[in-house]
Design a protein around this motif. Structure first.
Motif, PDB file in Angstrom:
ATOM      1  N   LEU A 153      -2.291   9.610   1.169  1.00 39.22           N
ATOM      2  CA  LEU A 153      -1.316   8.536   1.287  1.00 39.22           C
ATOM      3  C   LEU A 153      -1.079   8.167   2.738  1.00 39.22           C
ATOM      4  O   LEU A 153      -1.342   8.945   3.655  1.00 39.22           O
ATOM      5  N   VAL A 154      -0.574   6.969   2.933  1.00 37.38           N
ATOM      6  CA  VAL A 154      -0.215   6.494   4.270  1.00 37.38           C
ATOM      7  C   VAL A 154       0.953   7.340   4.778  1.00 37.38           C
ATOM      8  O   VAL A 154       1.896   7.609   4.027  1.00 37.38           O
ATOM      9  N   PRO A 155       0.923   7.798   6.025  1.00 36.44           N
ATOM     10  CA  PRO A 155       2.053   8.579   6.543  1.00 36.44           C
ATOM     11  C   PRO A 155       3.366   7.813   6.408  1.00 36.44           C
ATOM     12  O   PRO A 155       3.407   6.588   6.550  1.00 36.44           O
ATOM     13  N   GLY A 156       4.437   8.542   6.109  1.00 35.26           N
ATOM     14  CA  GLY A 156       5.734   7.903   5.884  1.00 35.26           C
ATOM     15  C   GLY A 156       6.152   6.994   7.018  1.00 35.26           C
ATOM     16  O   GLY A 156       6.769   5.934   6.800  1.00 35.26           O
ATOM     17  N   LEU A 157       5.844   7.372   8.254  1.00 33.95           N
ATOM     18  CA  LEU A 157       6.235   6.584   9.420  1.00 33.95           C
ATOM     19  C   LEU A 157       5.591   5.208   9.430  1.00 33.95           C
ATOM     20  O   LEU A 157       6.080   4.297  10.085  1.00 33.95           O
ATOM     21  N   LEU A 158       4.496   5.043   8.687  1.00 30.32           N
ATOM     22  CA  LEU A 158       3.741   3.790   8.709  1.00 30.32           C
ATOM     23  C   LEU A 158       3.819   3.027   7.390  1.00 30.32           C
ATOM     24  O   LEU A 158       3.132   2.022   7.212  1.00 30.32           O
ATOM     25  N   GLN A 159       4.654   3.464   6.470  1.00 32.34           N
ATOM     26  CA  GLN A 159       4.706   2.855   5.143  1.00 32.34           C
ATOM     27  C   GLN A 159       5.587   1.614   5.099  1.00 32.34           C
ATOM     28  O   GLN A 159       6.579   1.505   5.824  1.00 32.34           O
ATOM     29  N   THR A 160       5.238   0.687   4.194  1.00 35.01           N
ATOM     30  CA  THR A 160       6.138  -0.422   3.870  1.00 35.01           C
ATOM     31  C   THR A 160       7.150   0.060   2.836  1.00 35.01           C
ATOM     32  O   THR A 160       6.962   1.103   2.194  1.00 35.01           O
ATOM     33  N   ALA A 161       8.210  -0.715   2.662  1.00 35.45           N
ATOM     34  CA  ALA A 161       9.235  -0.339   1.690  1.00 35.45           C
ATOM     35  C   ALA A 161       8.668  -0.306   0.271  1.00 35.45           C
ATOM     36  O   ALA A 161       8.958   0.609  -0.503  1.00 35.45           O
ATOM     37  N   ASP A 162       7.851  -1.278  -0.082  1.00 39.77           N
ATOM     38  CA  ASP A 162       7.317  -1.331  -1.443  1.00 39.77           C
ATOM     39  C   ASP A 162       6.342  -0.185  -1.701  1.00 39.77           C
ATOM     40  O   ASP A 162       6.305   0.373  -2.807  1.00 39.77           O
ATOM     41  N   TYR A 163       5.556   0.172  -0.707  1.00 41.23           N
ATOM     42  CA  TYR A 163       4.626   1.304  -0.856  1.00 41.23           C
ATOM     43  C   TYR A 163       5.429   2.587  -1.043  1.00 41.23           C
ATOM     44  O   TYR A 163       5.132   3.399  -1.933  1.00 41.23           O
ATOM     45  N   ALA A 164       6.440   2.796  -0.196  1.00 36.73           N
ATOM     46  CA  ALA A 164       7.281   3.988  -0.310  1.00 36.73           C
ATOM     47  C   ALA A 164       7.969   4.037  -1.675  1.00 36.73           C
ATOM     48  O   ALA A 164       8.034   5.090  -2.318  1.00 36.73           O
ATOM     49  N   ARG A 165       8.440   2.900  -2.131  1.00 37.35           N
ATOM     50  CA  ARG A 165       9.123   2.826  -3.426  1.00 37.35           C
ATOM     51  C   ARG A 165       8.175   3.245  -4.557  1.00 37.35           C
ATOM     52  O   ARG A 165       8.571   3.978  -5.480  1.00 37.35           O
ATOM     53  N   ALA A 166       6.942   2.797  -4.484  1.00 35.51           N
ATOM     54  CA  ALA A 166       5.957   3.154  -5.513  1.00 35.51           C
ATOM     55  C   ALA A 166       5.685   4.654  -5.505  1.00 35.51           C
ATOM     56  O   ALA A 166       5.513   5.264  -6.567  1.00 35.51           O
TER      57      ALA A 166
END
Length: 286
Positions: free
Chosen positions: A117-130
């Motif tokens: 997965l993409v590191p949390g520091l580089l995530q978009t809100a929608d990606y993090a939500r998913a």
């Protein structure tokens, strides 16, 4: 302003320096003060909040008598007990991850290798939500939104006067796996491209064609700090994490990161690859 987490590490590092200067082993210091050896270890690695009384006892044991030096240590102790901004999210943030967020907020350089997965520091809100929606802990909608808000707030470090240098190596699977669907993934990749173009962020893609590589089964982060000696390696599991500070562990992960970087596409080719992926790689998006 330094975070309490980094201040604890700085304080612990200074206390370890004083102990070593006196020639005391950690167990001898613990025995002299009726501490456990584990307590001394946690103090020196910055993994626990220090009581002023404990710091005074350690300083006395180590022969610190200069009033100015004593005041500096006590001031540092008091500052290290203050709450970081992330403590407002305490109910949505495991204790072990609070330590990481505190370190991340003051890191001068962050090197990360991610497998899935993409590191949390580089995530978009929608990606993090998913990501949060499929969590085994089955968080409520409100809790998911609090976690997303925290994740986005972490990205404020890019707006610091001295933003961190971030080097990230992503397994190709990270960007191929359709987390949240094609639209979410396309926006996530575009976000990565924007970060590379705007900040001190470098991304390399490790392609499937590489075959076997230097870290087949472990993602890891290496954090470095401007004014605290020693790097920290962070490895995360489902319900806990591991922080490694031994020189041998740091050297092992730095070598793995260097070899991964050699195996991955170079930064410019990775950027071009991501631009093509965002344009063509996720099919038609409504």
């Amino acid at each position: 302003m330094d975070s309490p987490t980094v201040l604890r590490r700085r304080l612990g590092s200074e206390l370890r320096r004083l102990r070593e200067r006196t020639g005391l082993q950690a167990k001898a210091a613990a025995d002299a003060l009726r501490f456990s050896a584990t307590k001394i270890s946690r103090i020196e690695s910055g993994q626990t909040t220090l009581k002023e009384s404990d710091v005074r006892a350690l300083l006395e044991l180590y022969g610190v008598t200069d009033e100015a030096e004593l005041r500096q240590f006590i001031s540092l102790t008091r500052r290290s007990t203050q709450r970081g901004w992330w403590h407002d999210y305490g109910d949505a943030l495991p204790d072990w991850f609070q330590t990481y967020v505190g370190m991340e907020s003051d890191a001068a350089r962050i090197r990360a290798y991610e497998i899935e997965l993409v590191p949390g520091l580089l995530q978009t809100a929608d990606y993090a939500r998913a990501i949060f929606r499929i969590s085994p802990s089955a968080p409520s909608s409100d809790e998911i939104e609090r976690r997303v808000k925290l994740r986005i707030q972490r990205q404020e470090i890019f707006h610091r006067a001295d933003p961190p240098i971030v080097r990230t190596i992503l397994n190709e699977a990270v960007l191929r796996r359709p987390i949240g669907g094609p639209h979410v993934m396309r926006e996530q990749v575009l976000h990565l491209i924007e970060l590379v173009e705007r900040y001190e962020v470098t991304i390399q893609v490790l392609p499937f064609s590489t075959g076997a590589h230097a870290s087949m089964n472990t993602a890891f982060h290496i954090l470095s700090f401007a004014d605290v000696p020693g790097d920290v390696v962070y490895v995360e599991a489902l319900t806990s994490s591991l922080f490694m500070e031994r020189e041998s562990d740091i050297a092992h992960h730095e070598l793995a990161f260097a070899r991964l970087s050699e195996s991955a596409m170079n930064p410019q080719d990775s950027l071009s690859w991501m631009q093509k992926l965002a344009t063509e790689g996720y099919g038609r998006v409504n």
